[in-house]
Write an enzyme that holds these catalytic residues in place. Structure first.
Site, PDB file in Angstrom:
ATOM      1  NE  ARG A  52     -65.563 -24.781   8.128  1.00 16.78           N
ATOM      2  CZ  ARG A  52     -66.306 -25.705   8.107  1.00 16.78           C
ATOM      3  NH1 ARG A  52     -66.097 -26.519   7.008  1.00 16.78           N
ATOM      4  NH2 ARG A  52     -67.289 -25.767   8.993  1.00 16.78           N
ATOM      5  CE1 TYR A 104     -40.191 -21.748   1.094  1.00 13.21           C
ATOM      6  CE2 TYR A 104     -41.701 -23.193   1.911  1.00 13.21           C
ATOM      7  CZ  TYR A 104     -41.193 -22.186   2.028  1.00 13.21           C
ATOM      8  OH  TYR A 104     -41.700 -21.270   2.892  1.00 13.21           O
ATOM      9  CG  ASP A 176     -44.044 -25.390  -4.780  1.00 15.00           C
ATOM     10  OD1 ASP A 176     -44.429 -24.723  -5.401  1.00 15.00           O
ATOM     11  OD2 ASP A 176     -43.415 -25.623  -3.428  1.00 15.00           O
ATOM     12  CE  LYS A 201     -43.309 -17.294  -1.051  1.00 11.68           C
ATOM     13  NZ  LYS A 201     -42.662 -18.615  -0.876  1.00 11.68           N
TER      14      LYS A 201
HETATM   15  C1  LIG Z   1     -43.397 -19.635  -0.241  1.00 11.52           C
HETATM   16  C2  LIG Z   1     -43.167 -20.890  -0.605  1.00 11.52           C
HETATM   17  C3  LIG Z   1     -44.063 -22.048  -0.261  1.00 11.52           C
HETATM   18  C4  LIG Z   1     -44.882 -21.898   0.851  1.00 11.52           C
HETATM   19  O1  LIG Z   1     -45.898 -20.926   0.846  1.00 11.52           O
HETATM   20  P1  LIG Z   1     -46.396 -20.088   1.880  1.00 11.52           P
HETATM   21  O2  LIG Z   1     -47.701 -19.437   1.595  1.00 11.52           O
HETATM   22  O3  LIG Z   1     -45.434 -19.239   2.542  1.00 11.52           O
HETATM   23  O4  LIG Z   1     -46.985 -20.925   3.059  1.00 11.52           O
HETATM   24  C5  LIG Z   1     -44.011 -23.395  -1.075  1.00 11.52           C
HETATM   25  N1  LIG Z   1     -43.318 -23.562  -1.963  1.00 11.52           N
HETATM   26  C6  LIG Z   1     -42.430 -22.790  -2.491  1.00 11.52           C
HETATM   27  C7  LIG Z   1     -41.535 -22.983  -3.714  1.00 11.52           C
HETATM   28  C8  LIG Z   1     -42.270 -21.231  -1.994  1.00 11.52           C
HETATM   29  O5  LIG Z   1     -41.294 -20.393  -2.341  1.00 11.52           O
END
Ligand SMILES: *Cc1c(COP(=O)(O)O)cnc(C)c1O
Length: 378
Positions: A52, A104, A176, A201
């Site tokens: 962890r 988001y 982000d 992503k």
């Molecule tokens: C998918 C996404 C998230 C969240 O990510 P997860 O892995 O689904 O928790 C945050 N910001 C953006 C812009 C996203 O496309």
């Protein structure tokens, strides 16, 4: 220093990827062990204690993420949402955060449902309007959360200007950058203090692993608290998840070029179609944020959205007719996805109902254009 920095493609292949010293394995082994041996004198000679807190696969991934993003350290999380939560959770009840109105939707849900009840004060504002940012400022404002291009309308925020406003008032900027991985944008060059990714992503890139990361421009007390939350709240990725994400990272620059080229081609095609009312893609000269995007991005990315003259019915019908695209949410994988965003976001969404969002994959652009052409005509 910058003269000596290898190119992004080279860093992507090699960062955190030395052959295994124990076996010579060129591809890193997956270290599933949750616990690590102490020496007779009680020390941990190899530095690992308990998974962890730190694990070899996570450490290798964090090294690669920090190097590719041009930060000093990275912390990997079990999801993009967990990474975002860690950045916001190290604030204190009563602290105020500015977030974009067009955000988001999962982060908005988390903030409203968990962090506001916990005591965080927030305002959702139009960050593309700098006057609004200044007017929304409060003495307790500690952080500005930026997403540019925005989701799903791809509006562009002037990151350098927002950073200047925030830094002049003693606050931090977190970006982000899920839609703009290394090779597409460099938020640190425009003043970001923290870069957040859903590695789910583009960074992992194959729609097969959930993950998140926070990368720091510098190691300060704020960063140490993020690391504390990671290790002690424990929303950490498994060794296998880290291994998969790291594997994906090695091809990131090449994939991003393909995604961006495909999106540019599709956007140009859609803009000429009589069925299409608007195309939202910052690479188009007609996009209101095009000049700004050209200054603060090195590519325009693989995401676009478009709106249909025929409204929601037409949007649903086009989505129903695609053959090569897959109707699914998420983004950043090798396969092209299309989605009716308003119905995914659900009640309270501000997304126009005539809008389809597209994650452009790595199929040949001619084939993607042909598929959309038949789907538009019906
Ligand atoms: C998918 C996404 C998230 C969240 O990510 P997860 O892995 O689904 O928790 C945050 N910001 C953006 C812009 C996203 O496309």
């Amino acid at each position: 220093m910058s003269d000596e920095r290898p190119h992004l493609e080279t860093l992507a292949v090699h960062a955190g990827s030395d052959p295994d010293p124990a076996t010579g394995a060129v591809t890193p082994p997956i270290h599933l062990s949750t616990t690590f041996r102490r020496d007779a004198d009680g020390t941990y000679p190899l530095g690992f204690v308990y998974t962890r807190s730190a694990n070899p696969n996570r450490q290798a991934l964090e090294t690669a993420l920090a190097v590719l993003q041009g930060g000093v350290e990275a912390a990997a999380f079990a999801s993009g949402s967990a990474a975002a939560a860690a950045v916001l959770r190290v604030l204190r009840p009563g602290d105020h955060v500015l977030l974009p109105r067009e955000l988001y939707h999962g982060i908005r849900k988390m903030v409203d449902g968990a962090l506001v009840p916990w005591g965080l004060a927030v305002d959702y504002v139009d960050l593309t309007d700098l006057g609004t940012v200044r007017r929304a400022w409060r003495p307790a404002t500690r952080l500005v959360w930026v997403e540019t291009p925005s989701n799903p309308l791809l509006s562009i925020t002037d990151l350098g200007a927002v950073s200047e406003i925030a830094h002049a008032r003693g606050a931090r900027v977190a970006v982000d950058a899920t839609w703009t991985p290394p090779g597409v944008a460099d938020p640190f060059a425009f003043g970001a203090d923290l870069v957040v990714h859903a590695t789910t992503k583009y960074l992992s890139g194959h729609s097969d692993v959930l993950g998140g990361a926070v990368i720091a421009a510098r190691t300060d007390a704020y960063w140490e608290r993020i690391r504390f939350v990671q290790q002690n709240e424990g929303a950490v990725p498994s060794p296998f998840d880290c291994w998969l994400t790291h594997r994906g990272l090695r091809t990131l620059p090449h994939r991003m070029r393909g995604h961006s080229a495909g999106a540019a081609r599709l956007a140009a095609f859609l803009e000429e179609r009589p069925e299409v009312a608007r195309v939202h893609y910052p690479g188009l000269a007609s996009h209101p944020g095009h000049a700004l995007a050209a200054r603060q991005m090195t590519g325009f990315g693989g995401m676009l959205s478009f709106r249909l003259h025929g409204g929601e019915r037409a949007a649903m019908a086009v989505a129903a007719r695609v053959r090569l695209f897959t109707r699914a949410t998420s983004l950043g994988g090798v396969e092209s996805l299309i989605e009716h965003r308003a119905s995914i976001e659900g009640p309270g969404t501000t997304t126009p109902t005539d809008l389809l969002r597209v994650s452009v994959g790595l199929e040949h652009p001619d084939d993607l254009v042909a598929d959309l052409a038949q789907a538009l005509v019906g």
